[in-house]
Design a protein around this motif. Structure first.
Motif, short mmCIF file in Angstrom:
data_model
loop_
_atom_site.label_atom_id
_atom_site.label_comp_id
_atom_site.label_asym_id
_atom_site.label_seq_id
_atom_site.Cartn_x
_atom_site.Cartn_y
_atom_site.Cartn_z
N UNK A 1 105.05 -58.82 -91.45
CA UNK A 1 104.19 -58.38 -92.73
C UNK A 1 105.27 -58.54 -93.92
N UNK A 2 105.55 -59.69 -94.27
CA UNK A 2 106.28 -60.03 -95.20
C UNK A 2 105.55 -60.28 -96.57
N UNK A 3 105.87 -59.41 -97.66
CA UNK A 3 105.17 -59.61 -98.91
C UNK A 3 105.29 -60.92 -99.57
N UNK B 1 96.95 -65.19 -93.63
CA UNK B 1 98.20 -64.52 -93.63
C UNK B 1 98.27 -63.54 -94.84
N UNK B 2 97.60 -63.74 -95.92
CA UNK B 2 98.18 -62.88 -97.01
C UNK B 2 96.97 -62.33 -98.10
N UNK C 1 98.18 -59.60 -88.12
CA UNK C 1 99.76 -60.00 -88.56
C UNK C 1 100.75 -59.33 -87.69
#
Lengths: 77, 154
Positions: free
Chosen positions: B138-140, B115-116, B135
């Protein structure tokens, strides 16, 4: 002056791993616009940004001396 | 405990990192390079990472796991560079007094990596190549929970 790291497809599109640009005291959103003008062939939409190795929001401010990284969708594992 | 490496990953080393007299279980997850994906044949993979941030994000995953499963010890290595079929791309080792936490924490770690953590995979097929980005959201960071994407490339 800020340092910008590029990765994956974006790095290939622009043809560089690293950019030095004259930009400060603007938002990430403004930086993206600035780069869009400089590299009209490339898309910076939907790409996350890190300021000094921390994920940032479009409204966060970039200051002189910051290290910015454009982080396309990740695919580790 | 959390490293991006260029050389082959040695699973035994990760196991040693998490060994503890308190542990009654050690789980290892080994992610390897698959030859066939959706009918396409991979010849080799190339991984790249934003190394300092990737290591920092792996550490963050470690902190999250410590909060959720307090008695676990975790180590993660992810390899970058040119990887051939069956090479180990990632290894996650978790030790815990009891097995349930070791299983759960281990699975949580790989989901968070996908995910990140700023690591990218480039597929090299017989007739082309492509950087893979899978993804949908796309959330910070930080997010509360990893989203369960329907379209994951795992």
């Amino acid at each position: 002056m800020i340092k910008i790291y590029l990765f994956a497809q974006l790095q290939e599109d622009i043809g560089q791993k690293e950019l030095q640009v004259e930009f400060s005291n603007g938002t990430i959103k403004e930086l993206k616009q600035f780069l869009k003008n400089a590299y009209p062939q490339s898309s910076f939409d939907g790409i996350m940004v890190a300021i000094n190795e921390e994920y940032a929001f479009d409204t966060d401010i970039v200051r002189a001396g910051d290290t910015i990284a454009f982080i396309p969708p990740v695919s580790g594992g | 405990m959390f490293t991006i490496v260029q050389e082959p990953i040695r699973v035994e080393e990760l196991i040693q990192k998490v060994e503890s007299p308190n542990a009654g279980a050690i789980t290892t997850f080994i992610g390897t390079v698959r030859e066939w994906t959706k009918g396409k044949r991979t010849v080799y993979l190339e991984y790249d990472a934003y190394i300092p941030m990737a290591e920092k994000m792996l550490q963050k995953i470690g902190i999250e796991i410590q909060e959720k499963w307090p008695d676990t010890v975790i180590a993660i290595s992810h390899r970058i560079g040119h990887l051939n079929i069956s090479d180990i791309a990632v290894c996650i080792a978790v030790s815990s007094p009891h097995r349930k936490a070791a299983y759960e924490a281990n699975e949580y770690a790989i989901e968070r990596i996908k995910q990140m953590v700023p690591i990218w995979k480039k597929e090299h097929w017989e007739n082309g190549e492509m950087w893979i980005g899978d993804q949908l959201e796309k959330t910070p960071y930080p997010t509360e929970k990893p989203p369960l994407d329907g379209d994951r490339n795992d």
